[in-house]
Design a protein around this motif. Sequence first.
Motif, mmCIF file in Angstrom:
data_model
loop_
_atom_site.group_PDB
_atom_site.id
_atom_site.type_symbol
_atom_site.label_atom_id
_atom_site.label_comp_id
_atom_site.label_asym_id
_atom_site.label_seq_id
_atom_site.Cartn_x
_atom_site.Cartn_y
_atom_site.Cartn_z
ATOM 1 N N GLY A 84 10.395 13.380 -16.297
ATOM 2 C CA GLY A 84 10.546 12.081 -16.630
ATOM 3 C C GLY A 84 9.545 10.894 -16.289
ATOM 4 N N CYS A 85 8.754 11.312 -14.937
ATOM 5 C CA CYS A 85 8.294 10.080 -14.572
ATOM 6 C C CYS A 85 6.665 10.432 -14.625
ATOM 7 N N GLU A 86 6.193 11.232 -15.224
ATOM 8 C CA GLU A 86 4.853 11.548 -15.277
ATOM 9 C C GLU A 86 3.845 10.553 -15.722
ATOM 10 N N LYS A 87 2.777 10.800 -15.249
ATOM 11 C CA LYS A 87 1.632 9.585 -15.838
ATOM 12 C C LYS A 87 1.770 9.268 -17.246
ATOM 13 N N GLY A 88 1.995 8.078 -17.613
ATOM 14 C CA GLY A 88 1.940 7.500 -18.960
ATOM 15 C C GLY A 88 3.328 7.528 -19.281
ATOM 16 N N THR A 89 4.474 7.981 -18.769
ATOM 17 C CA THR A 89 5.636 7.592 -19.438
ATOM 18 C C THR A 89 6.125 6.404 -19.257
ATOM 19 N N SER A 90 7.348 5.777 -19.621
ATOM 20 C CA SER A 90 7.651 4.381 -19.484
ATOM 21 C C SER A 90 7.941 3.861 -18.250
ATOM 22 N N VAL A 91 8.723 5.116 -17.525
ATOM 23 C CA VAL A 91 9.063 4.792 -16.217
ATOM 24 C C VAL A 91 7.732 4.550 -15.273
ATOM 25 N N ASP A 92 6.733 5.467 -15.532
ATOM 26 C CA ASP A 92 5.619 4.982 -14.580
ATOM 27 C C ASP A 92 4.808 4.098 -15.010
ATOM 28 N N ARG A 93 4.896 3.713 -16.292
ATOM 29 C CA ARG A 93 4.075 2.532 -16.598
ATOM 30 C C ARG A 93 4.870 1.240 -16.240
ATOM 31 N N SER A 94 6.116 1.245 -16.037
ATOM 32 C CA SER A 94 6.878 0.168 -15.346
ATOM 33 C C SER A 94 6.877 0.104 -14.176
ATOM 34 N N ARG A 95 6.736 1.105 -13.429
ATOM 35 C CA ARG A 95 6.626 0.898 -11.959
ATOM 36 C C ARG A 95 5.174 0.480 -11.530
ATOM 37 N N MET A 96 4.274 0.763 -12.622
ATOM 38 C CA MET A 96 2.755 0.404 -12.121
ATOM 39 C C MET A 96 2.565 -1.186 -12.626
ATOM 40 N N ASN A 97 3.349 -1.522 -13.446
ATOM 41 C CA ASN A 97 3.033 -2.975 -14.179
ATOM 42 C C ASN A 97 3.991 -4.071 -12.856
ATOM 43 N N VAL A 98 5.218 -3.587 -12.291
ATOM 44 C CA VAL A 98 5.870 -4.184 -11.599
ATOM 45 C C VAL A 98 4.843 -4.447 -10.251
ATOM 46 N N MET A 99 4.469 -3.229 -9.845
ATOM 47 C CA MET A 99 3.505 -3.213 -8.492
ATOM 48 C C MET A 99 2.194 -4.093 -8.743
ATOM 49 N N GLU A 105 0.621 -1.305 -0.077
ATOM 50 C CA GLU A 105 -0.039 0.045 -0.114
ATOM 51 C C GLU A 105 1.003 1.216 -0.068
ATOM 52 N N ALA A 106 1.861 1.207 0.739
ATOM 53 C CA ALA A 106 2.640 2.180 0.705
ATOM 54 C C ALA A 106 3.599 2.518 -0.433
ATOM 55 N N ILE A 107 4.032 1.471 -1.320
ATOM 56 C CA ILE A 107 4.679 1.402 -2.632
ATOM 57 C C ILE A 107 3.595 2.126 -3.628
ATOM 58 N N SER A 108 2.348 1.855 -3.497
ATOM 59 C CA SER A 108 1.348 2.148 -4.292
ATOM 60 C C SER A 108 1.269 3.748 -4.427
ATOM 61 N N LYS A 109 1.123 4.228 -2.955
ATOM 62 C CA LYS A 109 1.197 5.805 -2.820
ATOM 63 C C LYS A 109 2.248 6.395 -3.370
ATOM 64 N N GLU A 110 3.535 6.040 -3.242
ATOM 65 C CA GLU A 110 4.720 6.325 -3.662
ATOM 66 C C GLU A 110 4.852 6.566 -5.141
ATOM 67 N N ASN A 111 4.282 5.338 -5.787
ATOM 68 C CA ASN A 111 4.158 5.500 -7.377
ATOM 69 C C ASN A 111 3.305 6.539 -7.795
ATOM 70 N N LEU A 112 2.238 6.652 -7.313
ATOM 71 C CA LEU A 112 1.429 8.025 -7.470
ATOM 72 C C LEU A 112 2.193 9.364 -7.315
ATOM 73 N N ALA A 113 3.119 9.639 -6.072
ATOM 74 C CA ALA A 113 3.692 10.563 -5.708
ATOM 75 C C ALA A 113 4.948 10.606 -6.958
ATOM 76 N N ASN A 114 5.370 9.561 -7.148
ATOM 77 C CA ASN A 114 6.528 9.818 -7.979
ATOM 78 C C ASN A 114 6.431 10.170 -9.452
ATOM 79 N N ARG A 115 5.042 10.488 -9.781
ATOM 80 C CA ARG A 115 4.767 11.266 -11.099
ATOM 81 C C ARG A 115 5.012 12.612 -11.246
ATOM 82 N N LYS A 116 5.323 13.112 -9.940
ATOM 83 C CA LYS A 116 5.625 14.411 -9.963
ATOM 84 C C LYS A 116 7.102 14.843 -10.327
ATOM 85 N N LYS A 117 7.991 13.599 -10.536
ATOM 86 C CA LYS A 117 9.277 13.869 -10.947
ATOM 87 C C LYS A 117 9.249 14.176 -12.314
#
Length: 285
Positions: free
Chosen positions: A94-109, A80-92
Amino acid sequence: MGLQIPTSSSDMGMEAFNKQIQDVEKQVDKLSGLLRKLKDANEESKSVTKASAMKAIKKRMEKDIDEVGKIARNVKAKLEAISKENLANRKKPGCEKGTSVDRSRMNVMNALTKKFKDLMTEFQTLRQKIQDEYREVVERRVITVTGTRPDEETIDHLIETGNSEQIFQKAIQEQGRGQVLNTVEEIQERHDAVKEIEKKLLDLQQIYLDMAVLVEAQGEILDNIESQVATAVSSVQTGTTALQKAKKLQKNSRKWMCIAIIILLLIVAVIVVGVLKPWQSNKGA
């Protein structure tokens, strides 16, 4: 599981993310090991006929289930904590929603959460299996001691209370209390074990339900991201096709413009020659 995504020299949170995922994977692997131990102990219990042996198995299983509950709650909190961090990470950047980094994190999670949820399902399946087999074992014990098959009501009462002495009254009178006492004690010990194990495993059901909700939510997020990416890709492809057509039209327009200019120049030349008639001037000279 091999779910880690590659890190890069830029700080996009990947190193910390991968470490968290690895820690959770280790805990999930421990749960898998404990599940195997519980299954083995349950199989062992089916052939046990002495109360002391059943008591020892019960003790081992309760200890393992307590450990399962502790680890499962810890894994749930971390996911649950990682899930929240994934959403917060989108503020960085190159890590915005829909980017390859964001999608990779979401898929792994999502994959890890689903694995954990499926594992919790297996514990609930084991709980139901223990209940079903308990009924079969108790019925066999009664048949062995009394020589007759008990009716459903008798088995239900025995499973509910664990009190089998009344059922074995006739056998006690015929065989003696000492010979039947071991079976009575073993059934009571088995009853206590099943009830306690059932209660502890049932506590895991809420964790399963919470993970099911989390998997569904992450799935919807992933579907939304993939849909947006697909739409963006389609738009880019459409734009590229339109650009290529425009370039082709522009090239053709320039071609026809050049032809028109040449034709116009030829017409002007013919008119000029017709007006000036240079061959007549030469003849008059």
